[in-house]
Design a protein around this motif. Structure first.
Motif, PDB file in Angstrom:
ATOM      1  N   VAL A  36      15.372  37.740 -16.478  1.00 13.19           N
ATOM      2  CA  VAL A  36      15.229  36.762 -17.319  1.00 13.19           C
ATOM      3  C   VAL A  36      15.273  36.281 -18.697  1.00 13.19           C
ATOM      4  O   VAL A  36      16.261  35.404 -19.145  1.00 13.19           O
ATOM      5  N   ASN A  37      15.263  37.263 -19.820  1.00 13.71           N
ATOM      6  CA  ASN A  37      15.234  37.046 -20.948  1.00 13.71           C
ATOM      7  C   ASN A  37      17.075  37.478 -21.709  1.00 13.71           C
ATOM      8  O   ASN A  37      16.884  37.023 -22.064  1.00 13.71           O
ATOM      9  N   ARG A  38      17.608  38.093 -20.886  1.00 10.19           N
ATOM     10  CA  ARG A  38      19.021  38.009 -20.653  1.00 10.19           C
ATOM     11  C   ARG A  38      19.614  36.978 -20.472  1.00 10.19           C
ATOM     12  O   ARG A  38      20.686  35.414 -21.274  1.00 10.19           O
ATOM     13  N   PHE A  39      19.147  36.098 -19.537  1.00 17.32           N
ATOM     14  CA  PHE A  39      19.354  34.879 -18.795  1.00 17.32           C
ATOM     15  C   PHE A  39      19.254  33.856 -19.983  1.00 17.32           C
ATOM     16  O   PHE A  39      20.200  32.903 -20.023  1.00 17.32           O
ATOM     17  N   LEU A  40      17.973  33.406 -20.241  1.00 18.33           N
ATOM     18  CA  LEU A  40      17.868  32.370 -21.569  1.00 18.33           C
ATOM     19  C   LEU A  40      17.790  33.009 -22.631  1.00 18.33           C
ATOM     20  O   LEU A  40      17.126  32.499 -23.969  1.00 18.33           O
ATOM     21  N   ASN A  41      18.906  34.341 -23.258  1.00 16.37           N
ATOM     22  CA  ASN A  41      19.070  34.648 -24.237  1.00 16.37           C
ATOM     23  C   ASN A  41      17.908  34.976 -25.278  1.00 16.37           C
ATOM     24  O   ASN A  41      17.761  34.286 -27.034  1.00 16.37           O
ATOM     25  N   GLN A  42      16.747  35.901 -24.885  1.00 19.66           N
ATOM     26  CA  GLN A  42      16.064  36.071 -25.351  1.00 19.66           C
ATOM     27  C   GLN A  42      15.993  37.341 -25.707  1.00 19.66           C
ATOM     28  O   GLN A  42      15.936  38.197 -25.128  1.00 19.66           O
ATOM     29  N   ASP A  43      14.649  37.838 -26.527  1.00 20.96           N
ATOM     30  CA  ASP A  43      14.632  39.349 -26.296  1.00 20.96           C
ATOM     31  C   ASP A  43      12.627  39.567 -26.597  1.00 20.96           C
ATOM     32  O   ASP A  43      12.159  39.447 -27.818  1.00 20.96           O
ATOM     33  N   THR A  44      12.371  38.584 -26.077  1.00 20.28           N
ATOM     34  CA  THR A  44      10.184  38.567 -26.218  1.00 20.28           C
ATOM     35  C   THR A  44      10.077  39.869 -25.088  1.00 20.28           C
ATOM     36  O   THR A  44      10.876  40.962 -24.688  1.00 20.28           O
ATOM     37  N   ALA A  45       8.936  40.309 -25.513  1.00 17.07           N
ATOM     38  CA  ALA A  45       8.169  41.656 -25.587  1.00 17.07           C
ATOM     39  C   ALA A  45       8.408  41.817 -24.003  1.00 17.07           C
ATOM     40  O   ALA A  45       7.421  40.786 -23.383  1.00 17.07           O
ATOM     41  N   HIS A  46       7.466  43.141 -23.105  1.00 19.25           N
ATOM     42  CA  HIS A  46       6.913  42.751 -22.421  1.00 19.25           C
ATOM     43  C   HIS A  46       5.515  42.290 -22.044  1.00 19.25           C
ATOM     44  O   HIS A  46       5.096  43.586 -22.983  1.00 19.25           O
ATOM     45  N   LEU A  47       5.568  42.315 -20.846  1.00 12.98           N
ATOM     46  CA  LEU A  47       4.290  42.024 -20.625  1.00 12.98           C
ATOM     47  C   LEU A  47       3.601  41.971 -19.797  1.00 12.98           C
ATOM     48  O   LEU A  47       3.856  42.906 -18.670  1.00 12.98           O
ATOM     49  N   PRO A  48       2.139  42.388 -19.758  1.00 15.74           N
ATOM     50  CA  PRO A  48       1.561  43.390 -19.109  1.00 15.74           C
ATOM     51  C   PRO A  48       1.708  43.361 -17.352  1.00 15.74           C
ATOM     52  O   PRO A  48       1.935  41.581 -16.919  1.00 15.74           O
ATOM     53  N   PHE A  49       1.828  43.845 -16.278  1.00 16.45           N
ATOM     54  CA  PHE A  49       1.565  43.510 -14.905  1.00 16.45           C
ATOM     55  C   PHE A  49       0.058  43.681 -14.519  1.00 16.45           C
ATOM     56  O   PHE A  49      -0.722  44.919 -15.288  1.00 16.45           O
ATOM     57  N   ILE A  50      -0.065  42.311 -14.128  1.00 16.68           N
ATOM     58  CA  ILE A  50      -2.144  42.415 -14.168  1.00 16.68           C
ATOM     59  C   ILE A  50      -1.750  42.630 -12.760  1.00 16.68           C
ATOM     60  O   ILE A  50      -1.525  41.876 -11.613  1.00 16.68           O
ATOM     61  N   LEU A  51      -3.546  43.484 -12.408  1.00 16.52           N
ATOM     62  CA  LEU A  51      -3.754  43.607 -11.474  1.00 16.52           C
ATOM     63  C   LEU A  51      -4.408  43.372 -10.643  1.00 16.52           C
ATOM     64  O   LEU A  51      -5.895  43.658 -11.600  1.00 16.52           O
ATOM     65  N   GLY A  52      -5.252  42.405  -9.821  1.00 18.66           N
ATOM     66  CA  GLY A  52      -6.715  42.134  -9.022  1.00 18.66           C
ATOM     67  C   GLY A  52      -7.235  43.001  -8.684  1.00 18.66           C
ATOM     68  O   GLY A  52      -6.489  42.640  -7.478  1.00 18.66           O
ATOM     69  N   ILE A  53      -8.262  43.040  -8.394  1.00 23.70           N
ATOM     70  CA  ILE A  53      -9.456  44.045  -6.953  1.00 23.70           C
ATOM     71  C   ILE A  53     -10.405  42.783  -7.148  1.00 23.70           C
ATOM     72  O   ILE A  53     -11.262  42.483  -8.053  1.00 23.70           O
ATOM     73  N   ALA A  54     -10.684  42.738  -6.122  1.00 24.34           N
ATOM     74  CA  ALA A  54     -12.167  41.877  -5.854  1.00 24.34           C
ATOM     75  C   ALA A  54     -12.205  42.849  -4.203  1.00 24.34           C
ATOM     76  O   ALA A  54     -12.154  43.634  -3.711  1.00 24.34           O
ATOM     77  N   GLY A  55     -13.729  42.156  -3.853  1.00 18.45           N
ATOM     78  CA  GLY A  55     -14.056  42.409  -2.825  1.00 18.45           C
ATOM     79  C   GLY A  55     -15.966  42.550  -2.848  1.00 18.45           C
ATOM     80  O   GLY A  55     -16.365  41.844  -4.773  1.00 18.45           O
ATOM     81  N   SER A  56     -16.546  42.803  -2.077  1.00 14.28           N
ATOM     82  CA  SER A  56     -17.956  42.350  -2.286  1.00 14.28           C
ATOM     83  C   SER A  56     -18.660  43.212  -3.208  1.00 14.28           C
ATOM     84  O   SER A  56     -18.166  44.351  -3.232  1.00 14.28           O
ATOM     85  N   VAL A  57     -19.667  43.392  -3.945  1.00 12.09           N
ATOM     86  CA  VAL A  57     -20.812  43.739  -4.536  1.00 12.09           C
ATOM     87  C   VAL A  57     -21.316  44.990  -3.345  1.00 12.09           C
ATOM     88  O   VAL A  57     -21.451  44.796  -1.844  1.00 12.09           O
ATOM     89  N   ALA A  58     -21.321  45.976  -3.909  1.00 11.09           N
ATOM     90  CA  ALA A  58     -21.373  47.169  -3.667  1.00 11.09           C
ATOM     91  C   ALA A  58     -20.894  48.098  -2.406  1.00 11.09           C
ATOM     92  O   ALA A  58     -20.695  49.469  -2.228  1.00 11.09           O
ATOM     93  N   VAL A  59     -19.497  46.644  -2.072  1.00  9.13           N
ATOM     94  CA  VAL A  59     -17.716  47.748  -1.278  1.00  9.13           C
ATOM     95  C   VAL A  59     -17.277  48.627  -1.816  1.00  9.13           C
ATOM     96  O   VAL A  59     -16.646  49.730  -1.501  1.00  9.13           O
ATOM     97  N   GLY A  60     -17.484  48.934  -3.670  1.00  8.45           N
ATOM     98  CA  GLY A  60     -16.351  49.870  -3.699  1.00  8.45           C
ATOM     99  C   GLY A  60     -15.486  49.575  -4.815  1.00  8.45           C
ATOM    100  O   GLY A  60     -14.857  50.946  -5.533  1.00  8.45           O
ATOM    101  N   LYS A  61     -15.740  48.759  -4.824  1.00 10.04           N
ATOM    102  CA  LYS A  61     -13.897  48.145  -5.903  1.00 10.04           C
ATOM    103  C   LYS A  61     -13.957  48.712  -6.967  1.00 10.04           C
ATOM    104  O   LYS A  61     -13.079  48.717  -7.891  1.00 10.04           O
ATOM    105  N   SER A  62     -15.312  49.200  -7.683  1.00 14.59           N
ATOM    106  CA  SER A  62     -15.760  49.291  -9.161  1.00 14.59           C
ATOM    107  C   SER A  62     -14.493  51.110  -9.524  1.00 14.59           C
ATOM    108  O   SER A  62     -13.624  51.121 -10.383  1.00 14.59           O
ATOM    109  N   THR A  63     -15.292  51.561  -7.656  1.00 19.09           N
ATOM    110  CA  THR A  63     -14.282  53.143  -8.337  1.00 19.09           C
ATOM    111  C   THR A  63     -13.056  53.111  -7.768  1.00 19.09           C
ATOM    112  O   THR A  63     -12.009  53.617  -7.979  1.00 19.09           O
ATOM    113  N   THR A  64     -12.601  52.209  -6.806  1.00 21.97           N
ATOM    114  CA  THR A  64     -10.973  51.718  -6.789  1.00 21.97           C
ATOM    115  C   THR A  64     -10.531  51.753  -7.984  1.00 21.97           C
ATOM    116  O   THR A  64      -9.118  51.977  -8.117  1.00 21.97           O
ATOM    117  N   ALA A  65     -10.802  50.823  -8.599  1.00 22.88           N
ATOM    118  CA  ALA A  65     -10.804  50.452 -10.533  1.00 22.88           C
ATOM    119  C   ALA A  65     -10.477  51.178 -11.111  1.00 22.88           C
ATOM    120  O   ALA A  65      -9.287  51.373 -11.934  1.00 22.88           O
TER     121      ALA A  65
END
Length: 315
Positions: free
Chosen positions: A77-106
C-alpha cells in the motif's frame, strides 16, 4: 439468532483436536526454562512445557504468517500511495471470561512471539488499566458493576488504539492494581512503538454502540483470540482462585479484600459463588460470551485448564 453456550454452531471455523494442532508447527521451537514457566504461570492455572509446545508454538507460527502478511500489505500500500510511512504494530486482541486464563494466554504469547525471527518488540496491555477509578464508579453508583462495559473509559482505550494505528511514538496509559482494586494514581505504563501489541481483557470484542461512539475496540485489531471453557469449569476455577487469594494476597492489610482474609474455606466458597452469581456470571452471559464467534481463533479448554481444541476461522 442468538447462540447459547451449548450451541453446536461452528460457522466459518475449522476445528482441530490438540493432537492434530500440535503437528501443524513446522519450524518454531525454543527451550523454556523452569524460570520461564514460573514467570508465566498464574495462580491455580497449571502450565507446563507440553502446553507451550503443543499449543503455543503452533499458534505463534500461525500468527507469524499473519504478521508477515500484515507487513507485506503495508509495504504494498505504501508503494501504491507513493508513501514511506513507518510500519504500524500488529494488534492482537485476547478475550474471554473472568478466571478462564486469558491473562496466562496473553503472557505466554508475549513470550513466544518475542522469539520469532527478528525478535520483535511485543508489548502487553490489559484493559483493567482503562477501568474508571473507584471514586468515579462510586459516584456513578456502579462499583458493583466493575467489569461491565459501562465501567471502562472506552474513549481513552479507543484513543490509545487509534494512536497505535497512526504511528504515535509513545502513549501513556493508566495502571491497575489488583491488590488495591483500583487505578494507581501516580503510575503509568508507557507503550512505545511495539512491533506487536497484545490487548487482553474481557471486553475487547464487545460492541455496544451509543450516540457518541460507533467505533469499537476490535476495529483496531488485526487478529483476535477468545479463550473458552465450559461455564461450570470456569465457576470452579473462580471459586478455587478466590480461596487461594483469600489465603495469600487477601492477608495483606493493604488489600482491598482484606476483610475476607479471616473467612473459613466454606465461607470463602459461598462468597465467591455469590460474587459469581451476582456479577461475573451475568457479565459473561450478557456481554462476553456473545462475542465468542467474533474472534478469529478460539482456544477451547478442558476441565483441567489445558487446551483441548483450537477453532480457526476459515480464510
Amino acid at each position: 439468532m442468538s447462540l447459547s453456550e451449548n450451541s453446536e454452531f461452528n460457522g466459518p471455523f475449522q476445528e482441530f483436536e490438540r493432537e492434530h494442532w500440535k503437528g501443524l508447527n513446522g519450524d518454531f521451537s525454543y527451550r523454556f526454562t523452569a524460570g520461564d514457566l514460573e514467570y508465566l504461570s498464574a495462580l491455580n492455572e497449571p502450565l507446563n512445557i507440553s502446553e507451550i509446545e503443543d499449543i503455543y508454538f503452533p499458534l505463534a507460527h500461525y500468527l507469524s504468517i499473519l504478521i508477515q502478511q500484515h507487513r507485506e500489505a503495508h509495504s504494498t500500500v505504501n508503494r501504491f500511495l507513493n508513501q514511506d510511512t513507518a510500519h504500524l504494530p500488529f494488534i492482537l486482541g485476547i478475550a474471554g471470561s473472568v478466571a478462564v486464563g486469558k491473562s496466562t494466554t496473553a503472557r505466554v504469547l508475549q513470550k513466544v512471539l518475542s522469539m520469532l525471527p527478528g525478535k520483535p518488540k511485543v508489548d502487553l496491555v490489559t484493559t483493567d488499566g482503562f477501568l474508571y477509578p473507584n471514586d468515579t464508579l462510586i459516584n456513578r453508583g456502579i462499583l458493583n458493576r466493575k467489569g461491565f462495559p459501562e465501567s471502562y473509559d472506552a474513549k481513552l482505550l479507543l484513543q490509545f488504539l487509534a494512536a497505535m494505528k497512526t504511528g504515535v511514538c509513545e502513549f501513556q496509559i493508566p495502571v491497575y492494581s489488583h491488590l488495591e482494586y483500583d487505578i494507581l494514581k501516580n503510575e503509568v505504563q508507557t507503550i512505545a512503538q511495539p512491533d506487536i501489541l497484545i490487548v487482553e481483557g474481557i471486553n475487547v470484542l464487545q460492541v455496544s454502540p451509543t450516540k457518541e461512539n460507533t467505533v469499537f475496540v476490535s476495529d483496531y485489531f488485526d487478529y483476535s483470540i477468545y479463550v473458552d471453557a465450559a461455564e461450570k469449569d470456569i465457576i470452579d476455577w473462580y471459586i478455587k482462585r478466590f480461596e487461594s487469594l483469600r489465603a495469600t494476597s487477601f492477608q495483606n492489610k493493604s488489600s482491598y479484600f482484606h476483610r475476607y482474609a479471616d473467612m473459613s474455606q466454606p465461607e470463602s466458597n459461598r462468597m465467591a459463588t455469590t460474587i459469581w452469581n451476582e456479577i461475573n456470571g451475568p457479565n459473561l452471559h450478557q456481554n462476553i460470551l456473545p462475542t465468542r464467534y467474533r474472534a478469529g481463533l478460539i482456544l477451547q479448554k478442558g476441565s483441567n485448564h489445558f487446551i483441548e481444541k483450537v477453532k480457526v476461522r476459515k480464510v
